[in-house]
Design an enzyme around this catalytic site. Structure first.
Site, mmCIF file in Angstrom:
data_model
loop_
_atom_site.group_PDB
_atom_site.id
_atom_site.type_symbol
_atom_site.label_atom_id
_atom_site.label_comp_id
_atom_site.label_asym_id
_atom_site.label_seq_id
_atom_site.Cartn_x
_atom_site.Cartn_y
_atom_site.Cartn_z
ATOM 1 N N ASP A 36 -8.068 28.105 191.243
ATOM 2 C CA ASP A 36 -8.291 26.916 192.080
ATOM 3 C C ASP A 36 -9.561 27.081 192.909
ATOM 4 O O ASP A 36 -10.384 26.175 193.017
ATOM 5 C CB ASP A 36 -7.062 26.620 192.963
ATOM 6 C CG ASP A 36 -6.533 27.833 193.704
ATOM 7 O OD1 ASP A 36 -6.988 28.969 193.417
ATOM 8 O OD2 ASP A 36 -5.669 27.664 194.579
ATOM 9 N N ASP A 51 -10.533 26.240 179.378
ATOM 10 C CA ASP A 51 -10.668 24.861 178.893
ATOM 11 C C ASP A 51 -11.084 23.955 180.046
ATOM 12 O O ASP A 51 -12.030 23.177 179.944
ATOM 13 C CB ASP A 51 -9.333 24.393 178.294
ATOM 14 C CG ASP A 51 -9.402 22.942 177.843
ATOM 15 O OD1 ASP A 51 -10.396 22.577 177.197
ATOM 16 O OD2 ASP A 51 -8.468 22.181 178.159
ATOM 17 N N TYR A 87 -1.649 27.753 174.912
ATOM 18 C CA TYR A 87 -1.938 26.956 173.724
ATOM 19 C C TYR A 87 -1.056 27.364 172.548
ATOM 20 O O TYR A 87 -0.706 26.537 171.718
ATOM 21 C CB TYR A 87 -3.411 27.106 173.316
ATOM 22 C CG TYR A 87 -4.342 26.168 174.024
ATOM 23 C CD1 TYR A 87 -4.479 26.222 175.407
ATOM 24 C CD2 TYR A 87 -5.081 25.237 173.320
ATOM 25 C CE1 TYR A 87 -5.342 25.364 176.061
ATOM 26 C CE2 TYR A 87 -5.956 24.377 173.966
ATOM 27 C CZ TYR A 87 -6.072 24.441 175.333
ATOM 28 O OH TYR A 87 -6.934 23.587 175.969
ATOM 29 N N ASP A 104 -15.200 22.467 181.068
ATOM 30 C CA ASP A 104 -15.586 21.053 181.193
ATOM 31 C C ASP A 104 -16.201 20.783 182.567
ATOM 32 O O ASP A 104 -17.175 20.043 182.688
ATOM 33 C CB ASP A 104 -14.368 20.128 181.012
ATOM 34 C CG ASP A 104 -14.239 19.618 179.583
ATOM 35 O OD1 ASP A 104 -14.733 20.305 178.666
ATOM 36 O OD2 ASP A 104 -13.645 18.542 179.379
ATOM 37 N N LYS A 134 -4.700 33.531 188.175
ATOM 38 C CA LYS A 134 -3.815 32.969 189.200
ATOM 39 C C LYS A 134 -2.810 34.059 189.537
ATOM 40 O O LYS A 134 -1.591 33.897 189.365
ATOM 41 C CB LYS A 134 -3.160 31.679 188.650
ATOM 42 C CG LYS A 134 -2.388 30.874 189.677
ATOM 43 C CD LYS A 134 -3.260 30.141 190.694
ATOM 44 C CE LYS A 134 -2.385 29.450 191.730
ATOM 45 N NZ LYS A 134 -3.160 28.970 192.912
HETATM 46 C C1 IPM Z 1 -11.966 22.232 173.801
HETATM 47 C C2 IPM Z 1 -11.092 21.041 173.581
HETATM 48 C C3 IPM Z 1 -9.856 21.473 172.795
HETATM 49 C C4 IPM Z 1 -9.120 22.492 173.623
HETATM 50 C C5 IPM Z 1 -8.918 20.317 172.397
HETATM 51 C C6 IPM Z 1 -9.657 19.234 171.630
HETATM 52 C C7 IPM Z 1 -7.732 20.811 171.633
HETATM 53 O O1 IPM Z 1 -10.751 20.451 174.793
HETATM 54 O O2 IPM Z 1 -12.399 22.854 172.803
HETATM 55 O O3 IPM Z 1 -12.218 22.575 174.949
HETATM 56 O O4 IPM Z 1 -8.327 22.132 174.490
HETATM 57 O O5 IPM Z 1 -9.343 23.697 173.408
HETATM 58 MG MG MG Z 2 -11.704 21.298 176.450
#
Ligand code: IPM
Ligand code: MG
Length: 370
Positions: A228, A252, A145, A256, A196
């Site tokens: 993975d 990240d 990032y 999710d 990884k």
């Molecule tokens: C998160 C989001 C952010 C990230 C984006 C919106 C920049 O996906 O907080 O997980 O990738 O960190």
């Molecule tokens: Mg995210």
């Protein structure tokens, strides 16, 4: 009595309406526990651009600096984002900027599937075991990032090259590893470190450093897993995980994926913490979901992630354990009473009562008890 200074940045999309409910809940906690919160609202994201020309207006940043913690909504509007240069877009200019500016290196994303919401989980009941309960600990200020160089350049006519750099230093890995092991100690004492190491230099260093730090926590079981495989195991047997320790990008993605297991992104809070000074840890608290512009302003959004983010704030930044637990209990009371926003509504559940953002917020506020 201490007055806790809270910067409330609602942002875009559903941000303002879920923030409104979260503030109501905080007011309820204030009354029930005799606390004092000074909550100051300020624009961020497109709301910041519209009000003051920048995704993170100077006054909003100054407010954050004066505050004990930041309660954040969400930023970014897919329709408008492409109309301005990428450096000025809310994600980079507000969210990533705040993370870096305040050194918020530790992102905690607790994923819990309440029994009553088992139907909302995409996995079959037998894969849900006795319930899913895990914590993703994600490094937040390093890796791809922020690594330099980060650019897109023209190599020859018609050919461009994009470069992102994945970079971690030993101290960066050490400090997030300590956060992970300490969190595991307060839970089921198992830490799965994600990397990884079969391909990336970063993975090899990550594994070495985490193993070394792990020696200081002999009571915590440490295991290593390739990312993975980790993604696959989350789908096959999520109950094997307690704490998942991840670098920025892997965290990240896996957070999710893990969030989907909890039925809805609308249920998931998150805490981003910096270094602790004295007994206070500056923190940034936000729902894990996005701005959801499609349902914004329609009283449809689930305010629970924003409300549970307040619970994390009280616990991690203010050390108010009882008040924090009271919020979590109040959320359970609302869920157990059958209240469901659309994202967690099951038409086959005879007890489920379809409800709106305001009604859910009001029910949780009313259920806050000492
Ligand atoms: C998160 C989001 C952010 C990230 C984006 C919106 C920049 O996906 O907080 O997980 O990738 O960190
Ligand atoms: Mg995210």
């Amino acid at each position: 009595m201490k007055t806790y200074q809270i910067a409330a940045l609602a942002g875009d999309g559903i941000g303002p309406e879920v923030m409104r409910e979260a503030i109501q809940v905080l007011r309820g906690v204030e009354k029930a526990f005799g606390l004092s919160f000074a909550i100051t609202e300020a624009p961020v994201g497109w709301a910041g651009i519209d009000a003051a020309g920048k995704a993170l207006p100077d006054e909003t940043l100054a407010l954050c600096k004066r505050s004990d913690s930041i309660l954040f909504g969400s930023v970014g509007l897919p329709d408008r984002d492409p109309t301005i240069p990428k450096e000025e877009r809310p994600e980079r200019a507000a969210l990533l900027r705040i993370r870096k500016e305040f050194g918020l290196f530790a992102n905690l994303r607790p994923v819990q599937l309440p029994k009553a919401l088992a139907h909302a989980c995409p996995l079959r009941p037998e894969r849900q075991g006795d319930g899913i309960d895990l914590l993703v600990v994600r490094e937040l200020t390093g890796g791809m990032y922020f690594g330099q160089p980060k650019k897109t350049e023209t190599v020859s006519e018609g050919v461009q090259r994009a470069i992102d750099t994945m970079v971690y230093t030993t101290p960066e890995i050490e400090r997030i590893a300590h956060v992970g092991f300490k969190a595991a100690r307060l839970r089921r004492k198992k830490l799965t470190s994600i990397d990884k190491a079969n391909v990336l230099e970063n993975g090899i260093l990550w594994r070495e450093v985490v193993t070394r730090v792990g020696k200081e926590y002999p009571d915590v079981t440490l295991e290593h897993m390739f990312v993975d495989n980790g993604a696959m195991q989350l789908m096959l047997k999520p109950t094997q995980f307690d704490v998942m320790l991840c670098e920025n990008m892997f965290g990240d993605i896996l957070s999710d994926e893990a969030a989907a297991l909890a039925g809805s992104l609308g249920m998931l809070p998150s805490a981003s913490l910096g270094v602790t000074a004295g007994d206070q840890t500056f923190g940034f608290y936000e729902p894990a979901g996005g701005t959801a512009p499609d349902i914004a302003g329609k009283n449809l959004a689930n305010p629970i992630a924003q409300i549970l983010s307040c619970a994390l704030m009280l616990r991690f930044s203010f050390g108010l354990k009882d008040a924090s637990a009271a919020i979590e209990r109040a959320v359970s009371v609302a869920i157990d009473s059958g209240l469901r926003t659309g994202d967690i509504y099951n038409p086959l559940d005879p007890k489920a009562i379809k409800t709106g953002t305001r009604e859910m917020g009001a029910a949780i506020t009313a259920a806050v008890r000492r």
